[in-house]
Motif scaffolding. Structure first.
Motif, short mmCIF file in Angstrom:
data_model
loop_
_atom_site.label_atom_id
_atom_site.label_comp_id
_atom_site.label_asym_id
_atom_site.label_seq_id
_atom_site.Cartn_x
_atom_site.Cartn_y
_atom_site.Cartn_z
N PRO A 77 -10.72 -15.96 -11.80
CA PRO A 77 -9.58 -15.50 -10.99
C PRO A 77 -9.43 -16.32 -9.71
CG PRO A 77 -11.43 -14.02 -10.71
CD PRO A 77 -11.84 -15.00 -11.78
N ARG A 78 -10.41 -17.18 -9.40
CA ARG A 78 -10.37 -17.96 -8.17
C ARG A 78 -9.66 -19.30 -8.33
NH1 ARG A 78 -15.46 -15.66 -8.31
NH2 ARG A 78 -16.37 -17.53 -9.26
N ARG A 79 -9.28 -19.64 -9.56
CA ARG A 79 -8.61 -20.91 -9.79
C ARG A 79 -7.12 -20.83 -9.45
NH1 ARG A 79 -11.43 -25.78 -11.03
NH2 ARG A 79 -13.56 -25.08 -11.48
N ASP A 80 -6.62 -21.92 -8.85
CA ASP A 80 -5.20 -22.03 -8.49
C ASP A 80 -4.41 -22.44 -9.72
OD1 ASP A 80 -2.70 -22.52 -7.49
OD2 ASP A 80 -3.35 -23.90 -5.92
N ARG A 81 -3.66 -21.50 -10.28
CA ARG A 81 -2.94 -21.77 -11.52
C ARG A 81 -1.61 -22.49 -11.31
NH1 ARG A 81 -6.73 -18.51 -12.84
NH2 ARG A 81 -7.37 -18.24 -15.00
N THR A 82 -1.28 -22.80 -10.07
CA THR A 82 -0.09 -23.60 -9.82
C THR A 82 -0.40 -25.10 -9.96
OG1 THR A 82 -0.44 -23.80 -7.42
CG2 THR A 82 0.77 -21.86 -8.21
N LEU A 83 -1.69 -25.43 -9.99
CA LEU A 83 -2.13 -26.82 -10.14
C LEU A 83 -2.71 -27.04 -11.53
CD1 LEU A 83 -3.96 -27.57 -6.76
CD2 LEU A 83 -1.76 -28.48 -7.51
N SER A 98 -16.96 -32.65 -10.13
CA SER A 98 -18.06 -33.06 -9.25
C SER A 98 -17.56 -33.44 -7.86
CB SER A 98 -18.83 -34.23 -9.87
OG SER A 98 -18.05 -35.42 -9.83
N SER A 99 -16.27 -33.74 -7.73
CA SER A 99 -15.72 -34.12 -6.43
C SER A 99 -15.61 -32.93 -5.48
CB SER A 99 -14.34 -34.76 -6.59
OG SER A 99 -13.36 -33.78 -6.92
N CYS A 100 -15.59 -31.71 -6.04
CA CYS A 100 -15.43 -30.47 -5.26
C CYS A 100 -14.15 -30.48 -4.42
CB CYS A 100 -16.65 -30.24 -4.35
SG CYS A 100 -18.21 -30.06 -5.23
N GLN A 101 -13.15 -31.23 -4.87
CA GLN A 101 -11.89 -31.33 -4.16
C GLN A 101 -10.73 -30.70 -4.94
OE1 GLN A 101 -11.41 -32.58 -1.04
NE2 GLN A 101 -13.63 -32.81 -0.90
N TYR A 102 -11.06 -30.09 -6.07
CA TYR A 102 -9.99 -29.55 -6.92
C TYR A 102 -10.35 -28.14 -7.37
CZ TYR A 102 -6.69 -29.10 -10.76
OH TYR A 102 -5.69 -28.66 -11.60
N ASN A 103 -9.40 -27.23 -7.24
CA ASN A 103 -9.65 -25.84 -7.62
C ASN A 103 -8.57 -25.29 -8.54
OD1 ASN A 103 -11.24 -23.43 -7.43
ND2 ASN A 103 -9.65 -22.55 -6.12
N GLY A 104 -7.86 -26.19 -9.23
CA GLY A 104 -6.84 -25.74 -10.16
C GLY A 104 -7.38 -25.62 -11.56
N SER A 171 2.02 -36.00 -10.28
CA SER A 171 1.34 -36.95 -9.40
C SER A 171 0.16 -37.61 -10.11
CB SER A 171 0.84 -36.22 -8.14
OG SER A 171 -0.09 -35.21 -8.48
N ARG A 172 -0.37 -38.64 -9.45
CA ARG A 172 -1.55 -39.35 -9.95
C ARG A 172 -2.53 -39.57 -8.81
NH1 ARG A 172 -1.96 -44.16 -13.76
NH2 ARG A 172 -3.86 -42.96 -14.12
N PRO A 173 -3.84 -39.52 -9.08
CA PRO A 173 -4.82 -39.87 -8.04
C PRO A 173 -4.58 -41.30 -7.58
CG PRO A 173 -5.90 -38.79 -9.89
CD PRO A 173 -4.49 -39.08 -10.32
N THR A 190 -15.34 -40.96 -4.36
CA THR A 190 -14.17 -41.78 -4.71
C THR A 190 -13.09 -40.92 -5.35
OG1 THR A 190 -15.51 -43.77 -5.03
CG2 THR A 190 -13.35 -43.73 -6.08
N ILE A 191 -13.49 -40.04 -6.26
CA ILE A 191 -12.52 -39.16 -6.93
C ILE A 191 -11.91 -38.19 -5.93
CG2 ILE A 191 -12.25 -37.34 -8.66
CD1 ILE A 191 -14.38 -38.76 -10.31
N GLY A 192 -12.73 -37.69 -5.00
CA GLY A 192 -12.22 -36.79 -3.99
C GLY A 192 -11.15 -37.44 -3.14
N ALA A 193 -11.39 -38.69 -2.73
CA ALA A 193 -10.40 -39.42 -1.93
C ALA A 193 -9.14 -39.68 -2.74
CB ALA A 193 -11.00 -40.75 -1.46
N ALA A 194 -9.31 -39.98 -4.02
CA ALA A 194 -8.16 -40.24 -4.88
C ALA A 194 -7.31 -39.00 -5.06
CB ALA A 194 -8.63 -40.77 -6.24
N LEU A 195 -7.94 -37.84 -5.18
CA LEU A 195 -7.19 -36.60 -5.35
C LEU A 195 -6.45 -36.23 -4.07
CD1 LEU A 195 -9.75 -34.43 -7.38
CD2 LEU A 195 -7.55 -35.29 -8.18
N ARG A 196 -7.10 -36.43 -2.93
CA ARG A 196 -6.44 -36.10 -1.67
C ARG A 196 -5.25 -37.03 -1.40
NH1 ARG A 196 -11.83 -35.66 -0.13
NH2 ARG A 196 -11.76 -37.72 0.88
#
Length: 203
Positions: A77-83, A98-104, A171-173, A190-196
């Motif tokens: 229930p904690r996941r963002d379903r809009t992403l 592993s980037s801990c930058q995504y919660n969708g 969008s794309r990283p 690197t993946i975290g920076a790409a996602l942001r």
């Protein structure tokens, strides 16, 4: 020259089908397995043979899950379903996680487009992606595919397909992923920076 028994040759051939495993590595793995006692080998064989009965692809996203259940990501229930993050395979999903930058949530395509290998998208989970896009819940779809030729071709194909959903941001990283890189091997930072720093594919 010593020849292996037929059963060992078959084991080596199967191990060679694993990503990054060549002939010598497959031989070493096979010989290491043969050093185990019979009971240990039987246990390992039983675990492998039981996988088709105990594990399946989540019907919501294609992620591995216990048979008959949705995966822990879709169930949370904690996941963002809009992403919605689209990846080629489980390795890429684990890299993004592993980037801990995504919660969708995710959609595992099950491969990529590769005209050279005659892979034109017929085996991809496109129906699952269309179902997610038309759900009315998803607001942004991130095409987190490799930046190699196949990944870029697949991203372009998906962006064109998703153009029929003008209310969804595609969008794309961006930052930190070098051209030609496989997303599965990029580090978490690197993946975290790409996602942001992801860029919009549609406007």
């Amino acid at each position: 020259m010593l020849h292996y028994p037929e059963a060992v040759d078959q084991l080596i051939d199967e191990l060679r089908t694993l990503p990054g495993v060549g002939r010598r590595a497959a031989e070493r793995m096979a010989l290491a397995l043969l050093e185990r006692d019979d009971a240990s080998l039987m246990t390992l064989g039983g675990i492998i043979s039981a996988i088709p009965e105990k594990v399946w692809r989540c019907p919501e996203c294609g992620v591995m899950a216990d048979k008959g259940e949705t995966c822990e990501i879709c169930s949370s229930p904690r996941r963002d379903r809009t992403l919605l993050c689209v990846v080629e395979n489980m390795s890429q999903l684990l890299a993004v996680e592993s980037s801990c930058q995504y919660n969708g949530t995710y959609l595992v395509l099950g491969g990529h487009i590769s005209p050279i290998d005659d892979e034109l998208g017929t085996k991809l989970n496109l129906e699952g992606l269309k179902r997610k896009a038309s759900s009315g819940t998803v607001k942004e779809i991130i095409l987190a595919l490799s930046s190699d030729v196949e990944g870029r071709a697949t991203a372009a194909f998906l962006a064109e397909m998703l153009a029929e959903y003008p209310d969804i941001r595609v969008s794309r990283p961006a930052l930190g992923l070098p051209a030609g890189a496989n997303l599965s091997y990029a580090n978490a930072a690197t993946i975290g920076a790409a996602l942001r720093g992801r860029t919009v594919e549609n406007s």
